[in-house]
Design an enzyme around this catalytic site. Structure first.
Site, PDB file in Angstrom:
ATOM      1  N   CYS A   1       0.693  -1.100   0.018  1.00 55.39           N
ATOM      2  CA  CYS A   1       0.109   0.154  -0.045  1.00 55.39           C
ATOM      3  C   CYS A   1       0.883   1.287   0.024  1.00 55.39           C
ATOM      4  O   CYS A   1       0.423   2.400  -0.077  1.00 55.39           O
ATOM      5  CB  CYS A   1      -0.965   0.019   1.145  1.00 55.39           C
ATOM      6  SG  CYS A   1      -2.289  -1.353   1.133  1.00 55.39           S
TER       7      CYS A   1
ATOM      8  N   PHE B   1      -9.861  -5.499   0.155  1.00 55.10           N
ATOM      9  CA  PHE B   1      -8.889  -5.328  -1.068  1.00 55.10           C
ATOM     10  C   PHE B   1      -9.822  -5.376  -2.398  1.00 55.10           C
ATOM     11  O   PHE B   1     -10.848  -6.092  -2.628  1.00 55.10           O
ATOM     12  CB  PHE B   1      -7.870  -6.093  -0.947  1.00 55.10           C
ATOM     13  CG  PHE B   1      -7.026  -5.854  -0.144  1.00 55.10           C
ATOM     14  CD1 PHE B   1      -5.970  -4.718  -0.213  1.00 55.10           C
ATOM     15  CD2 PHE B   1      -6.669  -6.480   1.053  1.00 55.10           C
ATOM     16  CE1 PHE B   1      -5.080  -4.308   0.614  1.00 55.10           C
ATOM     17  CE2 PHE B   1      -5.789  -6.089   2.331  1.00 55.10           C
ATOM     18  CZ  PHE B   1      -5.044  -5.101   1.806  1.00 55.10           C
TER      19      PHE B   1
ATOM     20  N   HIS C   1      -4.014   7.703   2.471  1.00 50.75           N
ATOM     21  CA  HIS C   1      -4.254   6.369   1.767  1.00 50.75           C
ATOM     22  C   HIS C   1      -5.289   5.438   2.680  1.00 50.75           C
ATOM     23  O   HIS C   1      -4.961   5.281   3.948  1.00 50.75           O
ATOM     24  CB  HIS C   1      -3.025   5.453   1.933  1.00 50.75           C
ATOM     25  CG  HIS C   1      -3.388   3.818   1.879  1.00 50.75           C
ATOM     26  ND1 HIS C   1      -4.029   3.582   0.492  1.00 50.75           N
ATOM     27  CD2 HIS C   1      -3.311   2.833   2.517  1.00 50.75           C
ATOM     28  CE1 HIS C   1      -4.161   2.275   0.564  1.00 50.75           C
ATOM     29  NE2 HIS C   1      -3.678   1.835   1.940  1.00 50.75           N
TER      30      HIS C   1
ATOM     31  N   ASN D   1      -9.719  -1.056  -0.825  1.00 48.31           N
ATOM     32  CA  ASN D   1      -8.382  -0.813  -0.777  1.00 48.31           C
ATOM     33  C   ASN D   1      -7.745  -1.347  -1.837  1.00 48.31           C
ATOM     34  O   ASN D   1      -7.397  -2.622  -1.777  1.00 48.31           O
ATOM     35  CB  ASN D   1      -7.983  -1.170   0.581  1.00 48.31           C
ATOM     36  CG  ASN D   1      -6.372  -0.986   0.695  1.00 48.31           C
ATOM     37  OD1 ASN D   1      -5.682  -0.528  -0.070  1.00 48.31           O
ATOM     38  ND2 ASN D   1      -5.798  -1.235   2.100  1.00 48.31           N
TER      39      ASN D   1
HETATM   40  C1  LIG Z   1     -13.465  -7.924  -4.232  1.00 54.05           C
HETATM   41  C2  LIG Z   1     -12.124  -8.946  -4.288  1.00 54.05           C
HETATM   42  C3  LIG Z   1     -11.582  -9.237  -3.183  1.00 54.05           C
HETATM   43  C4  LIG Z   1     -10.114 -10.176  -3.154  1.00 54.05           C
HETATM   44  C5  LIG Z   1      -9.530 -10.035  -1.981  1.00 54.05           C
HETATM   45  C6  LIG Z   1      -8.329 -10.820  -2.268  1.00 54.05           C
HETATM   46  C7  LIG Z   1      -7.249 -10.566  -1.248  1.00 54.05           C
HETATM   47  C8  LIG Z   1      -5.964  -9.634  -1.853  1.00 54.05           C
HETATM   48  C9  LIG Z   1      -5.309  -9.089  -0.734  1.00 54.05           C
HETATM   49  C10 LIG Z   1      -4.220  -8.447  -1.210  1.00 54.05           C
HETATM   50  C11 LIG Z   1      -3.123  -8.267  -0.226  1.00 54.05           C
HETATM   51  C12 LIG Z   1      -2.178  -7.116  -0.249  1.00 54.05           C
HETATM   52  C13 LIG Z   1      -2.126  -6.967   1.220  1.00 54.05           C
HETATM   53  C14 LIG Z   1      -0.906  -6.067   1.494  1.00 54.05           C
HETATM   54  C15 LIG Z   1      -1.109  -4.419   1.467  1.00 54.05           C
HETATM   55  C16 LIG Z   1      -0.750  -4.026   2.543  1.00 54.05           C
HETATM   56  C17 LIG Z   1      -1.175  -2.586   2.763  1.00 54.05           C
HETATM   57  C18 LIG Z   1      -2.305  -2.095   3.760  1.00 54.05           C
HETATM   58  O1  LIG Z   1      -3.049  -1.241   3.328  1.00 54.05           O
HETATM   59  S1  LIG Z   1      -2.362  -2.775   5.107  1.00 54.05           S
HETATM   60  C19 LIG Z   1      -3.926  -2.833   5.410  1.00 54.05           C
HETATM   61  C20 LIG Z   1      -4.437  -1.702   6.178  1.00 54.05           C
HETATM   62  N1  LIG Z   1      -5.682  -1.889   6.717  1.00 54.05           N
HETATM   63  C21 LIG Z   1      -5.715  -2.363   7.808  1.00 54.05           C
HETATM   64  O2  LIG Z   1      -5.175  -2.601   8.731  1.00 54.05           O
HETATM   65  C22 LIG Z   1      -7.416  -2.435   8.361  1.00 54.05           C
HETATM   66  C23 LIG Z   1      -7.902  -1.511   9.350  1.00 54.05           C
HETATM   67  N2  LIG Z   1      -8.916  -2.200  10.315  1.00 54.05           N
HETATM   68  C24 LIG Z   1     -10.207  -1.677   9.994  1.00 54.05           C
HETATM   69  O3  LIG Z   1     -10.563  -0.852   9.259  1.00 54.05           O
HETATM   70  C25 LIG Z   1     -11.024  -2.255  11.135  1.00 54.05           C
HETATM   71  O4  LIG Z   1     -10.494  -2.713  11.941  1.00 54.05           O
HETATM   72  C26 LIG Z   1     -12.139  -3.091  10.169  1.00 54.05           C
HETATM   73  C27 LIG Z   1     -12.855  -2.253   9.133  1.00 54.05           C
HETATM   74  C28 LIG Z   1     -11.514  -4.417   9.824  1.00 54.05           C
HETATM   75  C29 LIG Z   1     -13.156  -3.718  11.135  1.00 54.05           C
HETATM   76  O5  LIG Z   1     -13.886  -2.674  11.950  1.00 54.05           O
HETATM   77  P1  LIG Z   1     -13.707  -2.395  13.505  1.00 54.05           P
HETATM   78  O6  LIG Z   1     -14.432  -1.184  13.947  1.00 54.05           O
HETATM   79  O7  LIG Z   1     -12.499  -2.388  14.223  1.00 54.05           O
HETATM   80  O8  LIG Z   1     -14.758  -3.459  14.046  1.00 54.05           O
HETATM   81  P2  LIG Z   1     -14.649  -4.446  15.112  1.00 54.05           P
HETATM   82  O9  LIG Z   1     -13.782  -4.140  16.211  1.00 54.05           O
HETATM   83  O10 LIG Z   1     -16.059  -4.741  15.671  1.00 54.05           O
HETATM   84  O11 LIG Z   1     -14.040  -5.665  14.479  1.00 54.05           O
HETATM   85  C30 LIG Z   1     -14.841  -6.521  13.571  1.00 54.05           C
HETATM   86  C31 LIG Z   1     -14.073  -7.673  13.197  1.00 54.05           C
HETATM   87  O12 LIG Z   1     -12.806  -7.461  12.465  1.00 54.05           O
HETATM   88  C32 LIG Z   1     -11.847  -8.060  12.910  1.00 54.05           C
HETATM   89  N3  LIG Z   1     -10.577  -7.394  12.679  1.00 54.05           N
HETATM   90  C33 LIG Z   1     -10.036  -6.189  12.664  1.00 54.05           C
HETATM   91  N4  LIG Z   1      -8.792  -6.009  12.570  1.00 54.05           N
HETATM   92  C34 LIG Z   1      -8.407  -7.181  11.906  1.00 54.05           C
HETATM   93  C35 LIG Z   1      -7.230  -7.559  11.620  1.00 54.05           C
HETATM   94  N5  LIG Z   1      -6.133  -6.779  11.436  1.00 54.05           N
HETATM   95  N6  LIG Z   1      -7.180  -9.125  11.115  1.00 54.05           N
HETATM   96  C36 LIG Z   1      -8.115  -9.889  11.158  1.00 54.05           C
HETATM   97  N7  LIG Z   1      -9.355  -9.508  11.678  1.00 54.05           N
HETATM   98  C37 LIG Z   1      -9.542  -8.210  12.111  1.00 54.05           C
HETATM   99  C38 LIG Z   1     -12.194  -8.363  14.218  1.00 54.05           C
HETATM  100  O13 LIG Z   1     -11.306  -9.199  15.023  1.00 54.05           O
HETATM  101  C39 LIG Z   1     -13.384  -8.473  14.538  1.00 54.05           C
HETATM  102  O14 LIG Z   1     -13.968  -9.793  14.166  1.00 54.05           O
HETATM  103  P3  LIG Z   1     -14.917 -10.601  15.117  1.00 54.05           P
HETATM  104  O15 LIG Z   1     -14.676 -10.407  16.478  1.00 54.05           O
HETATM  105  O16 LIG Z   1     -16.147  -9.891  14.586  1.00 54.05           O
HETATM  106  O17 LIG Z   1     -14.880 -11.803  14.373  1.00 54.05           O
END
Ligand SMILES: CCCCCCCCCCCCCCCCCC(=O)SCCNC(=O)CCNC(=O)[C@H](O)C(C)(C)COP(=O)(O)OP(=O)(O)OC[C@H]1O[C@@H](n2cnc3c(N)ncnc32)[C@H](O)[C@@H]1OP(=O)(O)O
Length: 399
Positions: free
Chosen positions: A168, A219, A308, A341
């Site tokens: 990213c 993504f 970003h 993203n």
């Molecule tokens: C359409 C096609 C699609 C195809 C896709 C194929 C994939 C391709 C991927 C390409 C990969 C490239 C990757 C590398 C690039 C990296 C660069 C970046 O931008 S780096 C990226 C930068 N982006 C970020 O770092 C994402 C930033 N995070 C967010 O924006 C928010 O935390 C949220 C939207 C993910 C959830 O909203 P929030 O208000 O926090 O809500 P809650 O607190 O209620 O939690 C809800 C659920 O979310 C869970 N959970 C949370 N975090 C994580 C995690 N890291 N891990 C796992 N789970 C996670 C949490 O455990 C909970 O689960 P549950 O208890 O319900 O079971």
């Protein structure tokens, strides 16, 4: 040497541009298949034959609901996946087939974005002197930059650089490199192209792999292109944003927070749930240092912002620590909502959206801030910061 400069220093000075590098054109492109975020959990568990994994589907649904994303675009549509069923299973050796598809699709998507940027710039593609290409899908040489140069008919003397796996922060890094190239080579015109296609990292859900579920929710695919050059030639070239200062910062002891690795079954990645907090704790220091280097003090709410949108929570944390008004990250939130993203490409979409909003405001007689900031984040954790200046002759057309 006749009237040529006499000393090496004078020769060097003559090779440098006078003014700062500026953005002279922006273009974006996406693949045709668009998926609504509300439908994605059903779609994903159906096409990967994983309907029985109801807990994981519940998790994906919860993350999708909180993602701030309305829709995303993908190259790997249902037909392509049906033709490549191994892509749904991370344990199958599918890398060759993924690289075959990406090697064609990544530069083609970049070419669609670049054609728009070049058209806005107003000069022929043969006037491009440098190409900086960023992607996480490159795993072959000659690589996507070489193919893009052919697709666009660039000159054989174009200096090409490819950045791979920057994730990213690839867009931010490319734009910083373009700034250095344009300012240090009088007359240089740099094409920056970022093209990201998630098929290299798409696979079915597995218990214990929350990273994949997060990736599936966030993504999407897209390409962005920017023409960068100093000393614009009026009236053809018009600067949209001047690049006043750029820096890169690595947050200590965060090497494991975001990672990507190419394996036989595709690219695996890890994104710590601490990423929003870690960025929130570190962005202000980068901003203070950048403005101090310029000898300027800035009130954050007096600036325009191109952040970003790595995830909704990242924008929330940054907005909170900087005390930004609701409207300040509107361009980033809009891009996140409409496209998801798109990794390194995303920040180019944000710049495009920002200039569109600034133009609309100018048409209504409003005044947008003159100074602003672009920031991008990725593995490292790396923070790319660029201070931007928007000249008053801002493009009123948009694209
Ligand atoms: C359409 C096609 C699609 C195809 C896709 C194929 C994939 C391709 C991927 C390409 C990969 C490239 C990757 C590398 C690039 C990296 C660069 C970046 O931008 S780096 C990226 C930068 N982006 C970020 O770092 C994402 C930033 N995070 C967010 O924006 C928010 O935390 C949220 C939207 C993910 C959830 O909203 P929030 O208000 O926090 O809500 P809650 O607190 O209620 O939690 C809800 C659920 O979310 C869970 N959970 C949370 N975090 C994580 C995690 N890291 N891990 C796992 N789970 C996670 C949490 O455990 C909970 O689960 P549950 O208890 O319900 O079971």
């Amino acid at each position: 040497m006749g009237s040529a400069p006499a000393t090496a220093q004078e020769m060097r000075r003559a090779q440098r541009a006078d003014g700062p590098a500026a953005v002279l054109g922006i273009g974006t492109a996406n693949p045709p298949t668009c998926l609504a975020q509300d439908d994605y959990p059903d779609y994903y568990f159906r096409v990967t034959n994983s309907e029985h994994l109801t807990d994981l589907k519940g998790k994906l649904t919860r993350i999708c609901n909180k993602s701030g994303i309305k829709q995303r675009y993908i190259h790997l549509n249902e037909d392509l996946l049906a033709a490549n069923p191994d892509f749904a299973d991370r344990t199958r050796p599918s890398l060759d087939a993924r690289v075959d598809i990406a090697s064609a699709a990544v530069p083609e998507l970049a070419a669609a974005a670049a054609a728009k940027a070049i058209a806005e710039w107003g000069r022929p593609a043969t006037d491009i002197t440098h190409l900086v290409f960023s992607t996480y899908s490159g795993a072959r040489a000659p690589s996507a930059d070489r193919r893009l140069a052919s697709l666009l008919g660039l000159r054989p003397t174009v200096s090409r650089t490819i950045l791979n796996l920057h994730g990213c922060y690839g867009g931010g890094r490319s734009l910083q490199l373009a700034k250095e190239l344009a300012e240090n080579n009088r007359g240089a015109r740099v094409l920056v192209a970022c093209s990201e296609i998630t098929l290299i990292a798409f696979y079915g859900p597995e218990g214990g792999c929350a990273d994949n579920i997060l990736g599936q929710a966030l993504f999407g695919d897209g390409a962005g292109a920017v023409i960068v050059g100093a000393d614009p030639v009026a009236p053809v070239e018009r600067p949209l944003f001047e690049m006043a200062f750029a820096s890169q910062t690595t947050i200590p002891e965060t090497e494991d927070a975001i990672s990507m690795q190419i394996n036989k079954g595709g690219m695996e990645y890890h994104i710590s749930n601490q990423v929003p907090r870690l960025l929130g704790c570190n962005v202000e220091r980068c901003l203070v240092d950048a403005f101090r280097a310029l000898g300027v003090s800035a009130a954050w709410n007096d600036l325009f912002w191109a952040i970003h949108p790595g995830g909704r929570a990242i924008l929330d944390h940054i907005e909170g620590v900087l005390g930004l008004d609701d409207s300040k990250l509107a361009a980033s939130r809009h891009v996140l909502s409409e496209f998801g993203n798109m990794s390194g490409t995303t920040v180019i979409f944000v710049l495009d959206e920002l200039r569109r909003r600034r133009a609309a405001m100018a048409m209504q007689g409003g005044e947008a801030p003159e100074w602003g900031v672009m920031m991008a984040f990725g593995p490292g954790i790396t923070i790319e910061t660029m201070v931007l200046h928007a000249p008053s002759n801002l493009d009123l057309k948009g694209n």
